[in-house]
Write an enzyme that holds these catalytic residues in place. Structure first.
Site, mmCIF file in Angstrom:
data_model
loop_
_atom_site.group_PDB
_atom_site.id
_atom_site.type_symbol
_atom_site.label_atom_id
_atom_site.label_comp_id
_atom_site.label_asym_id
_atom_site.label_seq_id
_atom_site.Cartn_x
_atom_site.Cartn_y
_atom_site.Cartn_z
ATOM 1 N N GLY A 46 0.834 -1.193 0.000
ATOM 2 C CA GLY A 46 0.000 0.000 0.000
ATOM 3 C C GLY A 46 0.867 1.240 0.000
ATOM 4 C CB CYS A 47 0.106 4.639 1.087
ATOM 5 S SG CYS A 47 0.887 6.243 1.307
ATOM 6 C CG PHE A 48 5.860 5.104 -0.411
ATOM 7 C CD1 PHE A 48 5.367 6.351 -0.123
ATOM 8 C CD2 PHE A 48 6.399 4.896 -1.677
ATOM 9 C CE1 PHE A 48 5.388 7.384 -1.032
ATOM 10 C CE2 PHE A 48 6.433 5.927 -2.607
ATOM 11 C CZ PHE A 48 5.922 7.169 -2.281
ATOM 12 C CD1 TRP A 49 4.225 8.955 1.994
ATOM 13 C CD2 TRP A 49 2.108 9.620 2.152
ATOM 14 N NE1 TRP A 49 4.042 9.971 1.097
ATOM 15 C CE2 TRP A 49 2.748 10.399 1.163
ATOM 16 C CE3 TRP A 49 0.767 9.850 2.416
ATOM 17 C CZ2 TRP A 49 2.100 11.402 0.455
ATOM 18 C CZ3 TRP A 49 0.116 10.851 1.710
ATOM 19 C CH2 TRP A 49 0.787 11.615 0.739
#
Length: 168
Positions: A9-12
């Site tokens: 998913g989002c690397f953040w």
């Protein structure tokens, strides 16, 4: 030092759980697994490059094992969703464990099998295990996002956090 690359998913949202562990030298946001050199966020988001948003972890195996990293990885993703993660949909958000050696591959495969056999999830574990490819660093504003934008990070992380709390 050794390397590990995980997509989920989002690397953040993937950085923070690994960033705070002893033995971790660095955790960086980036892109891997595609066919375009030096892709930008906009290119990867267009779903035309084949890349996933991923994190690269540089770690000291004397202080933390690759197996420990893989176990933590499972606790950051929905391993039953092949088409994205939580609010993040599309192939660039698919869950992947990238390996650098046959030993990493074996550890990841054994861990995946154990998770499937645990009965924790009613659906099959669909996270793929693939050879590592070139890792391209994401733009500077993506690095340490959770530290630089805590309110936005928490808002984006809310659905993931609820899933993880319920399932882990």
């Amino acid at each position: 030092m050794e390397r590990a690359i995980f997509a989920g998913g989002c690397f953040w949202c993937m950085i923070q759980p690994f960033d705070e562990l002893p033995g971790i030298h660095s955790v960086m946001s980036g892109y891997t697994g595609g066919h375009v050199e030096n892709p930008t966020y906009e290119q990867v988001s267009s779903h035309t490059t084949g890349h996933t948003e991923a994190i690269e972890i540089i770690f000291d195996p004397e202080l933390i094992s690759y197996k420990d990293l893989v176990e933590l990885y499972w606790q950051q993703t929905d391993p039953t969703d092949a088409f994205g993660q939580f609010e993040d949909r599309g192939d660039n958000y698919r869950p992947v464990i990238y390996y650098f050696s046959e030993e990493q591959k074996r550890i990841a495969e054994e861990s995946k099998q154990a998770l499937q056999e645990s009965g924790r999830f009613d659906k099959p574990i669909v996270t793929t295990i693939e050879p590592a490819e070139t890792f391209y660093l994401a733009e500077r504003y993506h690095q340490d996002y959770y530290k630089k934008n805590p309110a936005n990070f928490e808002r984006n992380h809310a659905r993931r956090a609820a899933f993880l709390k319920e399932n882990w």
